[in-house]
Design a protein around this motif. Structure first.
Motif, PDB file in Angstrom:
ATOM      1  N   CYS A  76       4.519   5.325  74.252  1.00  0.00           N
ATOM      2  CA  CYS A  76       5.404   4.811  73.206  1.00  0.00           C
ATOM      3  C   CYS A  76       5.251   5.539  71.886  1.00  0.00           C
ATOM      4  CB  CYS A  76       5.143   3.319  72.992  1.00  0.00           C
ATOM      5  SG  CYS A  76       5.463   2.295  74.440  1.00  0.00           S
ATOM      6  N   GLY A  77       4.269   6.424  71.778  1.00  0.00           N
ATOM      7  CA  GLY A  77       4.053   7.153  70.533  1.00  0.00           C
ATOM      8  C   GLY A  77       2.938   6.538  69.705  1.00  0.00           C
ATOM      9  N   GLN A  78       2.394   7.348  68.800  1.00  0.00           N
ATOM     10  CA  GLN A  78       1.221   6.932  68.046  1.00  0.00           C
ATOM     11  C   GLN A  78       1.481   5.724  67.159  1.00  0.00           C
ATOM     12  OE1 GLN A  78      -0.808  10.168  66.162  1.00  0.00           O
ATOM     13  NE2 GLN A  78      -2.244   8.850  65.076  1.00  0.00           N
ATOM     14  N   SER A  79       2.651   5.666  66.528  1.00  0.00           N
ATOM     15  CA  SER A  79       2.935   4.531  65.644  1.00  0.00           C
ATOM     16  C   SER A  79       2.968   3.223  66.427  1.00  0.00           C
ATOM     17  CB  SER A  79       4.265   4.738  64.920  1.00  0.00           C
ATOM     18  OG  SER A  79       4.150   5.770  63.963  1.00  0.00           O
ATOM     19  N   ALA A  80       3.626   3.232  67.582  1.00  0.00           N
ATOM     20  CA  ALA A  80       3.694   2.016  68.401  1.00  0.00           C
ATOM     21  C   ALA A  80       2.320   1.640  68.932  1.00  0.00           C
ATOM     22  CB  ALA A  80       4.677   2.219  69.552  1.00  0.00           C
ATOM     23  N   ALA A  81       1.527   2.647  69.312  1.00  0.00           N
ATOM     24  CA  ALA A  81       0.182   2.367  69.808  1.00  0.00           C
ATOM     25  C   ALA A  81      -0.670   1.728  68.717  1.00  0.00           C
ATOM     26  CB  ALA A  81      -0.466   3.658  70.302  1.00  0.00           C
ATOM     27  N   MET A 135       6.030   5.997  61.857  1.00  0.00           N
ATOM     28  CA  MET A 135       5.691   5.403  60.570  1.00  0.00           C
ATOM     29  C   MET A 135       4.245   5.718  60.167  1.00  0.00           C
ATOM     30  SD  MET A 135       5.042   1.329  61.370  1.00  0.00           S
ATOM     31  CE  MET A 135       4.349   1.043  59.752  1.00  0.00           C
ATOM     32  N   HIS A 136       3.389   6.044  61.160  1.00  0.00           N
ATOM     33  CA  HIS A 136       1.990   6.322  60.828  1.00  0.00           C
ATOM     34  C   HIS A 136       1.842   7.525  59.896  1.00  0.00           C
ATOM     35  CE1 HIS A 136       2.678   9.109  64.197  1.00  0.00           C
ATOM     36  NE2 HIS A 136       1.668   9.812  63.723  1.00  0.00           N
ATOM     37  N   ARG A 137       2.849   8.416  59.909  1.00  0.00           N
ATOM     38  CA  ARG A 137       2.799   9.590  59.044  1.00  0.00           C
ATOM     39  C   ARG A 137       3.086   9.243  57.590  1.00  0.00           C
ATOM     40  NH1 ARG A 137       6.639  13.570  62.685  1.00  0.00           N
ATOM     41  NH2 ARG A 137       5.420  13.490  64.631  1.00  0.00           N
ATOM     42  N   PHE A 138       3.627   8.051  57.343  1.00  0.00           N
ATOM     43  CA  PHE A 138       4.083   7.689  56.005  1.00  0.00           C
ATOM     44  C   PHE A 138       3.426   6.405  55.488  1.00  0.00           C
ATOM     45  CE2 PHE A 138       7.396  10.077  58.166  1.00  0.00           C
ATOM     46  CZ  PHE A 138       7.683  11.079  57.248  1.00  0.00           C
ATOM     47  N   VAL A 147      12.325   7.024  54.741  1.00  0.00           N
ATOM     48  CA  VAL A 147      11.344   6.356  53.881  1.00  0.00           C
ATOM     49  C   VAL A 147      11.789   6.408  52.424  1.00  0.00           C
ATOM     50  CG1 VAL A 147       8.948   6.413  53.060  1.00  0.00           C
ATOM     51  CG2 VAL A 147       9.447   6.806  55.471  1.00  0.00           C
ATOM     52  N   TYR A 148      12.371   7.520  52.022  1.00  0.00           N
ATOM     53  CA  TYR A 148      12.915   7.625  50.659  1.00  0.00           C
ATOM     54  C   TYR A 148      13.969   6.545  50.428  1.00  0.00           C
ATOM     55  CZ  TYR A 148      15.154   9.708  46.543  1.00  0.00           C
ATOM     56  OH  TYR A 148      15.683   9.922  45.296  1.00  0.00           O
ATOM     57  N   TRP A 149      14.826   6.347  51.414  1.00  0.00           N
ATOM     58  CA  TRP A 149      15.852   5.291  51.308  1.00  0.00           C
ATOM     59  C   TRP A 149      15.205   3.911  51.210  1.00  0.00           C
ATOM     60  CZ3 TRP A 149      17.193   1.044  54.273  1.00  0.00           C
ATOM     61  CH2 TRP A 149      18.436   0.462  53.994  1.00  0.00           C
ATOM     62  N   LEU A 150      14.170   3.672  52.024  1.00  0.00           N
ATOM     63  CA  LEU A 150      13.470   2.387  51.977  1.00  0.00           C
ATOM     64  C   LEU A 150      12.855   2.141  50.603  1.00  0.00           C
ATOM     65  CD1 LEU A 150      11.615   2.281  55.424  1.00  0.00           C
ATOM     66  CD2 LEU A 150      13.402   0.712  54.659  1.00  0.00           C
ATOM     67  N   GLN A 151      12.295   3.187  50.018  1.00  0.00           N
ATOM     68  CA  GLN A 151      11.701   3.040  48.692  1.00  0.00           C
ATOM     69  C   GLN A 151      12.746   2.621  47.663  1.00  0.00           C
ATOM     70  OE1 GLN A 151       9.872   6.910  48.139  1.00  0.00           O
ATOM     71  NE2 GLN A 151       7.833   6.008  48.350  1.00  0.00           N
ATOM     72  N   ARG A 152      13.919   3.230  47.742  1.00  0.00           N
ATOM     73  CA  ARG A 152      14.967   2.939  46.760  1.00  0.00           C
ATOM     74  C   ARG A 152      15.599   1.567  46.988  1.00  0.00           C
ATOM     75  NH1 ARG A 152      12.329   6.327  45.558  1.00  0.00           N
ATOM     76  NH2 ARG A 152      12.723   8.259  44.433  1.00  0.00           N
TER      77      ARG A 152
END
Length: 249
Positions: free
Chosen positions: A78-83, A184-187, A232-237
């Motif tokens: 599932c990828g690192q973020s999901a794990a 998401m783990h990268r951010f 993530v930029y959009w989420l911040q704004r």
């Protein structure tokens, strides 16, 4: 599948995602146990992210030898973020330390980050991130990470020189309140800053990979990384914080 233990919840959970790391698992788990045993009440949450090698079998053997170990098994990769998210959700401890499964971050640094977290927690919520000042990776990986960290820092203002370091310490509840998405783990530093959390970077050691091979490269990180960064930029704004006081009558 989760190996459950009904004892009093520990104070720290070390969450480690593993994907095809059969040659790294046993040594890393044993090293974590040596680093933390007797220093802090902890649990180990090992997440098998749908490995196709013998990682699952090695984890099963380790579960009988390491008392603090609990194993979360994902039915597919599932990828690192999901794990990480599954492991953190399964944790019982209120404080989380994350560590990559490749063994490049020495577990001895976990206690230092926990101490840094506790020193700053009195001033409010915080995220402590490892900072690999001297990386033992190829020149191409070091260059790509330097460029990515610079771009992320300039666009997202996360104030973190090494957001890609897998060694991090934070409160479980703070993580569970974050928006969830792939990669998401990268951010995490930017997402924690968005939530009003202080980010602290602590220098940590970094060593060459001893076994297996990296699952990431420039090719499979560049374009998805740019797209995720824009998200993530959009989420911040568009952040909407809940800040209020209640007057008891």
């Amino acid at each position: 599948m989760l190996n459950r233990d009904c004892r009093t919840p520990p104070s720290l959970a070390v969450v480690i995602p593993f994907y095809n790391e059969q040659d790294s698992v046993a040594a890393l788990l044993a090293e974590i146990d040596r680093a933390l045993a007797g220093q802090i009440d902890y649990e180990l949450i090992a997440v098998d992210d749908g490995s196709t090698d013998d990682t699952a079998a090695v984890l099963s053997l380790a579960a009988g030898r390491v008392a603090a170990l609990r194993v979360v098994r994902l039915p597919q990769n599932c990828g690192q973020s999901a794990a990480l998210a599954n492991g953190i959700h399964a944790a019982r401890a209120p404080l989380i330390a994350t560590l990559d499964g490749d063994g490049q971050n020495p577990p001895a640094d976990i206690a230092r980050l926990v101490d840094a977290y506790r020193e700053q927690a009195h001033a409010g919520r915080c995220l402590v991130v490892g900072w690999r000042r001297q990386r033992n990776d190829s020149a191409l990986r070091r260059l790509s990470s330097r460029v990515a960290n610079g771009l992320r820092g300039a666009l997202l203002g996360d104030g973190c020189p090494d957001t890609g370091c897998g060694l991090k310490v934070f409160a479980r509840d703070d993580f569970l309140a974050l928006p969830r998405f792939r990669h998401m783990h990268r951010f995490l530093p930017a997402l924690f800053v968005r939530a009003g959390t202080q980010v602290i970077s602590v220098p940590v050691a970094h060593r060459p990979r001893r076994a297996g091979r990296s699952k990431y490269g420039v090719g499979n990180r560049l374009w998805t990384g740019l797209l995720d960064m824009a998200g993530v930029y959009w989420l911040q704004r568009r952040a909407c914080r809940i800040e209020y006081e209640v007057d008891d009558v």
